[in-house]
Scaffold this motif. Structure first.
Motif, short mmCIF file in Angstrom:
data_model
loop_
_atom_site.label_atom_id
_atom_site.label_comp_id
_atom_site.label_asym_id
_atom_site.label_seq_id
_atom_site.Cartn_x
_atom_site.Cartn_y
_atom_site.Cartn_z
N GLU A 137 41.75 57.25 63.02
CA GLU A 137 41.41 56.05 63.79
C GLU A 137 41.33 56.39 65.28
O GLU A 137 40.42 55.94 65.98
CB GLU A 137 42.46 54.97 63.55
CG GLU A 137 42.35 53.73 64.41
CD GLU A 137 41.16 52.84 64.06
OE1 GLU A 137 40.96 51.82 64.75
OE2 GLU A 137 40.42 53.18 63.10
N ALA A 138 42.27 57.20 65.76
CA ALA A 138 42.23 57.62 67.16
C ALA A 138 41.02 58.51 67.42
O ALA A 138 40.33 58.36 68.44
CB ALA A 138 43.52 58.35 67.53
N PRO A 197 34.54 60.04 72.58
CA PRO A 197 33.13 59.86 72.94
C PRO A 197 32.22 60.82 72.19
O PRO A 197 32.58 61.98 71.94
CB PRO A 197 33.12 60.17 74.45
CG PRO A 197 34.30 61.05 74.66
CD PRO A 197 35.34 60.59 73.68
N ASN A 234 26.96 57.50 71.54
CA ASN A 234 27.70 56.82 70.48
C ASN A 234 27.07 57.00 69.10
O ASN A 234 27.13 56.12 68.24
CB ASN A 234 27.85 55.32 70.79
CG ASN A 234 28.92 54.66 69.94
OD1 ASN A 234 29.95 55.25 69.63
ND2 ASN A 234 28.68 53.43 69.54
N ARG A 255 40.83 65.06 70.18
CA ARG A 255 41.46 63.74 70.07
C ARG A 255 42.28 63.65 68.78
O ARG A 255 43.39 63.10 68.77
CB ARG A 255 40.38 62.65 70.09
CG ARG A 255 40.88 61.23 69.94
CD ARG A 255 41.67 60.73 71.14
NE ARG A 255 40.90 60.72 72.36
CZ ARG A 255 40.04 59.76 72.72
NH1 ARG A 255 39.83 58.74 71.91
NH2 ARG A 255 39.40 59.83 73.87
N ARG A 283 38.14 58.60 65.98
CA ARG A 283 36.82 57.96 65.93
C ARG A 283 36.48 57.25 67.24
O ARG A 283 35.34 56.83 67.44
CB ARG A 283 36.70 57.02 64.74
CG ARG A 283 37.40 55.69 64.82
CD ARG A 283 37.35 54.96 63.50
NE ARG A 283 37.92 53.61 63.59
CZ ARG A 283 37.20 52.50 63.69
NH1 ARG A 283 35.88 52.58 63.71
NH2 ARG A 283 37.78 51.32 63.75
N TYR A 284 37.47 57.12 68.13
CA TYR A 284 37.20 56.55 69.44
C TYR A 284 36.90 57.62 70.49
O TYR A 284 36.73 57.31 71.67
CB TYR A 284 38.36 55.66 69.88
CG TYR A 284 38.30 54.30 69.23
CD1 TYR A 284 37.54 53.28 69.78
CD2 TYR A 284 38.97 54.06 68.04
CE1 TYR A 284 37.46 52.04 69.17
CE2 TYR A 284 38.89 52.82 67.41
CZ TYR A 284 38.14 51.81 67.98
OH TYR A 284 38.05 50.58 67.36
N GLN A 343 28.02 59.09 66.80
CA GLN A 343 29.10 59.26 65.82
C GLN A 343 28.67 60.16 64.65
O GLN A 343 28.76 59.77 63.49
CB GLN A 343 29.55 57.89 65.31
CG GLN A 343 29.98 56.94 66.43
CD GLN A 343 30.29 55.56 65.94
OE1 GLN A 343 31.25 55.36 65.19
NE2 GLN A 343 29.51 54.58 66.35
N HIS A 401 22.92 51.80 71.71
CA HIS A 401 23.63 52.26 72.90
C HIS A 401 22.77 52.09 74.15
O HIS A 401 23.27 51.72 75.21
CB HIS A 401 24.03 53.72 72.74
CG HIS A 401 24.96 54.20 73.80
ND1 HIS A 401 26.25 53.74 73.92
CD2 HIS A 401 24.79 55.10 74.81
CE1 HIS A 401 26.84 54.34 74.94
NE2 HIS A 401 25.98 55.17 75.50
N TYR A 415 35.69 45.27 81.85
CA TYR A 415 36.77 46.23 81.68
C TYR A 415 37.46 46.37 83.02
O TYR A 415 36.90 46.90 83.97
CB TYR A 415 36.21 47.57 81.21
CG TYR A 415 37.24 48.63 80.88
CD1 TYR A 415 38.17 48.43 79.87
CD2 TYR A 415 37.26 49.84 81.58
CE1 TYR A 415 39.11 49.41 79.55
CE2 TYR A 415 38.19 50.81 81.28
CZ TYR A 415 39.11 50.60 80.26
OH TYR A 415 40.03 51.57 79.95
#
Length: 328
Positions: free
Chosen positions: A185-186, A191, A195, A259, A188-189, A197, A56, A144
């Protein structure tokens, strides 16, 4: 009135006892943090997190305006960590990200003619040891745009958020595996700090374990206990590197859990947050039940299930914006 009730009726004594319990539990938290945070570990337990932290850092360097040679010390540290992986550890996402970021870093230095910079030779030599069959994963930096950020904009996001309510009654049908995985899946995105995790979501499907968990957690009053599915959100102390991160686990778990809850709502799955306010001893018992590592802490439990056709929920009126938003 029993002796216990008589003692509890003495305000001054009750406050002293509660203060003692608070200090005891906070000492337990501190001891677990000290025993398990990254600087305490001498084995491979934290290598993945060290790798993710460096990846990161290098990615942020690639996003800098006025780009110049960077990360020369970081790439050497990363190589040292990657060399510690055994063959069966090289399947981890962190390892793949570590090797991939070195490939991107080298390509960037090649593009700018920075081959003489410190660290380049070490990276080049290390990458020669990586099999040609290695498949890089997406790391580094990319553009982006405003169009990217607004491509999936909902006309009124606030309305969608306001539609969600905590519910305690559910349809008596099992959650579909695909629906749950879509929500993970949502989640794990969401923040997480640098990063790393460090958050996990456990769905408790074993009925014996679920029963014991229901007995332990607080806030199940009014729940349809037979219909609810419990999700336990944990964080790993191994991910944290210094005292300033002592509370990061709960923050990061909260981000992921929210999330996850929003994604459940999108799928027609209701949920309710059940705060984990248990003692260290109670947490230890549930951690053993769920086969958690010593370094894993329970942050929150979600009760979830498909929305019923109709149920009663509190209005839960909110404070005015002026009461919570302050310009300083």
């Amino acid at each position: 009135m029993s002796v216990k009730e008589q003692l509890q009726s003495i305000d001054a004594l009750r406050r002293v006892v509660k203060a003692h319990k608070v200090r005891r539990e906070m000492r337990t938290d501190a001891n677990r943090f000290v025993a398990n945070y990254a600087e305490s570990m001498s084995d491979h337990a934290c290598v993945d997190y060290h790798v993710l932290l460096i990846v990161h850092s290098l990615e942020k360097g690639m996003c800098s305006q006025g780009l110049r040679p960077f990360g020369k010390k970081k790439v050497r540290e990363l190589i040292d960590y990657l060399k510690t992986y055994s063959e069966n550890q090289k399947v981890s996402t962190a390892y793949e990200m570590g090797v991939s970021i070195l490939l991107v870093w080298k390509d960037l230095f090649d593009k700018h003619g920075w081959q003489q910079e410190d660290g380049y030779k070490a990276v080049n030599e290390f990458l020669k040891t990586i099999p040609a069959s290695f498949e890089p994963v997406p790391v580094g930096a990319h553009e982006y745009t405003l169009q990217d950020a607004t491509a999936h904009r909902i006309d009124d996001f606030t309305t969608v958020i306001k539609d969600r309510h905590s519910v305690r009654e559910f349809k008596r049908v099992p959650l579909k595996r695909d629906d749950v995985l879509d929500c993970v899946e949502a989640a794990r995105y969401a923040p997480t700090a640098c990063n790393r995790q460090m958050i996990k979501i456990l769905e408790v499907t074993d009925q014996a374990k679920a029963s014991k968990l229901k007995d332990a957690i607080m806030g199940l009053g009014g729940f349809d206990k037979d219909a609810v599915t419990l999700f336990v959100v944990t964080f790993d102390l191994n991910a944290f590197t210094f005292y300033g991160e002592r509370n990061q686990g709960y923050l990061n778990a909260g981000l992921v859990a929210m999330r996850f809850a929003d994604a459940l709502h999108f799928k027609g799955i209701g949920s309710c947050f059940l705060q984990w306010g248990n003692t260290g001893a109670e947490e230890a018992a549930i951690s053993k039940l769920l086969n958690l590592k010593d370094s894993e802490r329970i942050a929150v439990v979600l009760g979830a299930g498909y929305y019923p056709d109709c149920t009663m929920v509190p209005y839960s009126h909110r404070k005015e914006i002026s009461e919570i938003f302050i310009e300083v």
